[in-house]
Design a protein around this motif. Structure first.
Motif, PDB file in Angstrom:
ATOM      1  N   TYR A  40      52.272  37.546  39.169  1.00 57.96           N
ATOM      2  CA  TYR A  40      53.007  38.740  38.752  1.00 57.96           C
ATOM      3  C   TYR A  40      52.094  39.626  37.924  1.00 57.96           C
ATOM      4  N   ASN A  41      52.326  40.917  38.023  1.00 54.18           N
ATOM      5  CA  ASN A  41      51.551  41.880  37.247  1.00 54.18           C
ATOM      6  C   ASN A  41      52.170  42.002  35.862  1.00 54.18           C
ATOM      7  N   LEU A  42      51.636  41.246  34.930  1.00 50.66           N
ATOM      8  CA  LEU A  42      52.162  41.235  33.570  1.00 50.66           C
ATOM      9  C   LEU A  42      51.564  42.348  32.731  1.00 50.66           C
ATOM     10  N   SER A  45      50.444  49.089  35.843  1.00 49.39           N
ATOM     11  CA  SER A  45      51.486  49.986  36.349  1.00 49.39           C
ATOM     12  C   SER A  45      52.705  49.258  36.888  1.00 49.39           C
ATOM     13  N   GLN A  46      52.566  48.009  37.313  1.00 44.25           N
ATOM     14  CA  GLN A  46      53.675  47.265  37.917  1.00 44.25           C
ATOM     15  C   GLN A  46      54.394  46.342  36.932  1.00 44.25           C
ATOM     16  N   ALA A  47      53.976  46.372  35.673  1.00 44.38           N
ATOM     17  CA  ALA A  47      54.523  45.411  34.709  1.00 44.38           C
ATOM     18  C   ALA A  47      56.016  45.579  34.477  1.00 44.38           C
ATOM     19  N   ASN A  48      56.532  46.819  34.542  1.00 41.47           N
ATOM     20  CA  ASN A  48      57.961  47.048  34.308  1.00 41.47           C
ATOM     21  C   ASN A  48      58.836  46.255  35.274  1.00 41.47           C
ATOM     22  N   LEU A  49      58.356  46.100  36.504  1.00 37.24           N
ATOM     23  CA  LEU A  49      59.107  45.328  37.488  1.00 37.24           C
ATOM     24  C   LEU A  49      58.759  43.850  37.428  1.00 37.24           C
ATOM     25  N   ARG A  80      50.287  33.335  36.975  1.00 37.53           N
ATOM     26  CA  ARG A  80      49.031  34.050  36.838  1.00 37.53           C
ATOM     27  C   ARG A  80      49.310  35.554  36.778  1.00 37.53           C
ATOM     28  N   ASP A  81      48.516  36.271  35.973  1.00 33.91           N
ATOM     29  CA  ASP A  81      48.644  37.724  35.816  1.00 33.91           C
ATOM     30  C   ASP A  81      47.738  38.429  36.817  1.00 33.91           C
ATOM     31  N   GLY A  82      48.346  39.274  37.681  1.00 31.16           N
ATOM     32  CA  GLY A  82      47.562  40.065  38.624  1.00 31.16           C
ATOM     33  C   GLY A  82      47.028  41.355  38.039  1.00 31.16           C
ATOM     34  N   ALA A  83      47.529  41.735  36.851  1.00 29.17           N
ATOM     35  CA  ALA A  83      47.053  42.908  36.112  1.00 29.17           C
ATOM     36  C   ALA A  83      47.128  44.210  36.916  1.00 29.17           C
ATOM     37  N   SER A  84      48.031  44.268  37.904  1.00 26.55           N
ATOM     38  CA  SER A  84      48.208  45.468  38.742  1.00 26.55           C
ATOM     39  C   SER A  84      46.898  45.897  39.404  1.00 26.55           C
ATOM     40  N   ASP A  85      46.062  44.913  39.730  1.00 26.22           N
ATOM     41  CA  ASP A  85      44.751  45.177  40.323  1.00 26.22           C
ATOM     42  C   ASP A  85      44.570  44.297  41.558  1.00 26.22           C
ATOM     43  N   PRO A  86      44.423  44.876  42.747  1.00 20.02           N
ATOM     44  CA  PRO A  86      44.341  44.072  43.977  1.00 20.02           C
ATOM     45  C   PRO A  86      43.236  43.023  43.963  1.00 20.02           C
ATOM     46  N   GLU A  87      42.080  43.336  43.402  1.00 19.88           N
ATOM     47  CA  GLU A  87      40.989  42.365  43.397  1.00 19.88           C
ATOM     48  C   GLU A  87      41.304  41.192  42.467  1.00 19.88           C
ATOM     49  N   THR A  88      41.915  41.481  41.321  1.00 20.77           N
ATOM     50  CA  THR A  88      42.342  40.401  40.432  1.00 20.77           C
ATOM     51  C   THR A  88      43.380  39.524  41.116  1.00 20.77           C
ATOM     52  N   ILE A  89      44.290  40.155  41.808  1.00 21.36           N
ATOM     53  CA  ILE A  89      45.331  39.417  42.528  1.00 21.36           C
ATOM     54  C   ILE A  89      44.711  38.491  43.569  1.00 21.36           C
ATOM     55  N   ARG A  90      43.729  38.997  44.273  1.00 21.10           N
ATOM     56  CA  ARG A  90      43.048  38.179  45.285  1.00 21.10           C
ATOM     57  C   ARG A  90      42.402  36.941  44.636  1.00 21.10           C
TER      58      ARG A  90
END
Length: 389
Positions: A40-42, A45-49, A80-90
Motif C-alpha cells: 500500500y502507498n502509505l 499521492s495515493q496515501a489518502n486511499l 510494505r510501503d509503495g510510496a506512490s512510486d512504481p519502481e518502489t512498488i516493483r
C-alpha cells in the motif's frame, strides 16, 4: 548410514516442532502461518486511499486470528510501503515474494500503481488481488494472475450515468478528466459511453493535467451555456481542489467516481454550495448492517480512532478473499483455483463472486450524496448495462 539416520530423525523433529511445514496425506503443506504480502502507498499521492485500505487489511487479519485463524493457522499480513512510486512498488513486490515467500499479494488502489506489482507477481506465478484499482482492463494486462476485489470502472461509470439521466433527469453534461491517469481517462470514457447511449448530451469533454490551472478552466466553462451537471474524473489528491474550482464559478451539480471518497472531500464541499454525488464501494452508515460489517467497524474504530472508509472495507475484503482462497485450496501454493471457487461471499463491500472464469467480481455500486456535513446513500445497485472493457 548412521549419519543419514540422524539427519532423518532431525528432519522429523523439526517438522513436529513446526519449524518446517508438515505435509498432509495429499502432499499439501500446512504451515503454522499463512502469509499475505500487502503493498500500500502509505506515503505520496495515493496515501489518502491506501492508508485506510492497509488498516482494513490488518483489521481482517486481527479478526480472523481472534477466531483461530484458518483452521488453526495464523494469518500474517506483511505490509510494505509503495510510496506512490512504481519502481518502489516493483522492488517491494519482488522482496515479498523472494524473501518472505508469500503465496499471494494484495493491495493498491490505482491502476498505474498496481501494474508493476502484478507483473512481478505473475512472473513468479503468484496471484495479486488489488483491493481498489478499478480498471476492467487490468486482467487483460496481467492475464491469469490479477484479480479485483472491487468493481470495474465500467460498472461505476455506468451507474453514475444511469442515475444522473433517469433519477435526477440530468440530460446534459460537461465531462472534465485528468489525462495523466489511466483510471481517470477510462472512467470518463465508460461514463460518456453509457450516458450518450441513454440519450444524454455531452456538451464538451475537457481534458486537464497536473499543470492545468483548473480555476481558469471552470471560469471559461461558466461563460457558456451551463449543463445540468459536471462529471469529473480526477485523482484523490486533486478532487477537493477541482470541486472548489468548479463551485467557485457556479453551483452546477458535480458527479464523480470513487476517487472522491477521501477524508478531504467534506471540507471542499463545505467551502461551496453545490451538490456533489459520487460512486463508491460501500456505505457503512445506517443501522441495517450485517454482523460482519458491525464487527469490522467496531474493531477498526477501536484500533484507529476513526470509522472505516469504503477503501478500508476493500482492504478487509482483499484479505478475506485470500483467506477463503487458501481455505478452498488447503493452503496450497497456487491459490488461483481457490479464488475461482469464491461465490456469493458477503464481504463488507458487497457480495463477491468470481463467475465463469472472470477475475472481476460482479458487485453493486453505491452512490453517495454529500453536502459536506453528512453522507447519504441514494443508490446501491448493479448497473442495468455495463460497457465492455
Amino acid at each position: 548410514m548412521n549419519r543419514w539416520r540422524y539427519l532423518l530423525v532431525l528432519l522429523v523433529l523439526l517438522c513436529l516442532s513446526g519449524q518446517i511445514g508438515l505435509a498432509d496425506q495429499n502432499g499439501t503443506v500446512n504451515p503454522d502461518v499463512f502469509k499475505i504480502g500487502a503493498i500500500y502507498n502509505l506515503n505520496g499521492s495515493q496515501a489518502n486511499l491506501d492508508i485506510p485500505s492497509s488498516q482494513g487489511a490488518l483489521t481482517a487479519a486481527r479478526l480472523i486470528n481472534k477466531k483461530g485463524g484458518i483452521d488453526g493457522v495464523k494469518v500474517d499480513v506483511i505490509m510494505r510501503d509503495g510510496a506512490s512510486d512504481p519502481e518502489t512498488i516493483r522492488k517491494v513486490a519482488e522482496d515479498l515474494i523472494s524473501n518472505e515467500s508469500v503465496p499471494v499479494l494484495i493491495g493498491l488502489s490505482d491502476t498505474d500503481m498496481v501494474l508493476p506489482a502484478a507483473q512481478v507477481a505473475a512472473a513468479h506465478h503468484v496471484p495479486f488481488i488489488t483491493s481498489g484499482a478499478t480498471s476492467p482492463k487490468l486482467p487483460e494486462q496481467v492475464p491469469d494472475y490479477l484479480y479485483l476485489a472491487c468493481f470495474g470502472d465500467n460498472a461505476q461509470g455506468s451507474l453514475a450515468a444511469e442515475y444522473a439521466y433517469k433519477n435526477l433527469s440530468y440530460h446534459s453534461c460537461i465531462v472534465v478528466y485528468d489525462t495523466d491517469m489511466q483510471y481517470t481517462t477510462l472512467l470518463a470514457q465508460y461514463f460518456s459511453e453509457r450516458y450518450k447511449e441513454l440519450g444524454g448530451t455531452i456538451v464538451s469533454q475537457v481534458p486537464i493535467h497536473p499543470k492545468t490551472n483548473v480555476s481558469d478552466v471552470f471560469s471559461n466553462l461558466s461563460s457558456g451555456n451551463q449543463p445540468d451537471f459536471y462529471y469529473i474524473a480526477v485523482g484523490p489528491e486533486d478532487a477537493p481542489g477541482v470541486i472548489r474550482a468548479a463551485h467557485g464559478q457556479n453551483t452546477v451539480p458535480i458527479i464523480g467516481g470513487d476517487s472522491f471518497d477521501t477524508k478531504n472531500l467534506s471540507n471542499a464541499v463545505l467551502d461551496t454550495d453545490g451538490d456533489v454525488y459520487y460512486t463508491t464501494h460501500a456505505y457503512f452508515g445506517g443501522e441495517n448492517i450485517s454482523s460482519e460489517i458491525q464487527n469490522f467497524k467496531t474493531d477498526y474504530t477501536s484500533e484507529y480512532g476513526t470509522e472505516p472508509t469504503p477503501f478500508a472495507g476493500l482492504g478487509y475484503d482483499a484479505v478475506m478473499i485470500a483467506v477463503r482462497a487458501a481455505g478452498n485450496n488447503d493452503l496450497g501454493t497456487d491459490l488461483r483455483e481457490g479464488i475461482n471457487q469464491i461465490h456469493d461471499y458477503s464481504g463488507v463491500t458487497g457480495t463477491i463472486s468470481y463467475e465463469n472464469g472472470t477475475t472481476i467480481p460482479k458487485k453493486s455500486v453505491h452512490l453517495i450524496y454529500t453536502d459536506g456535513l453528512s453522507l447519504t446513500q441514494v443508490d446501491n445497485n448493479v448497473p442495468e448495462k455495463v460497457p465492455n472493457p
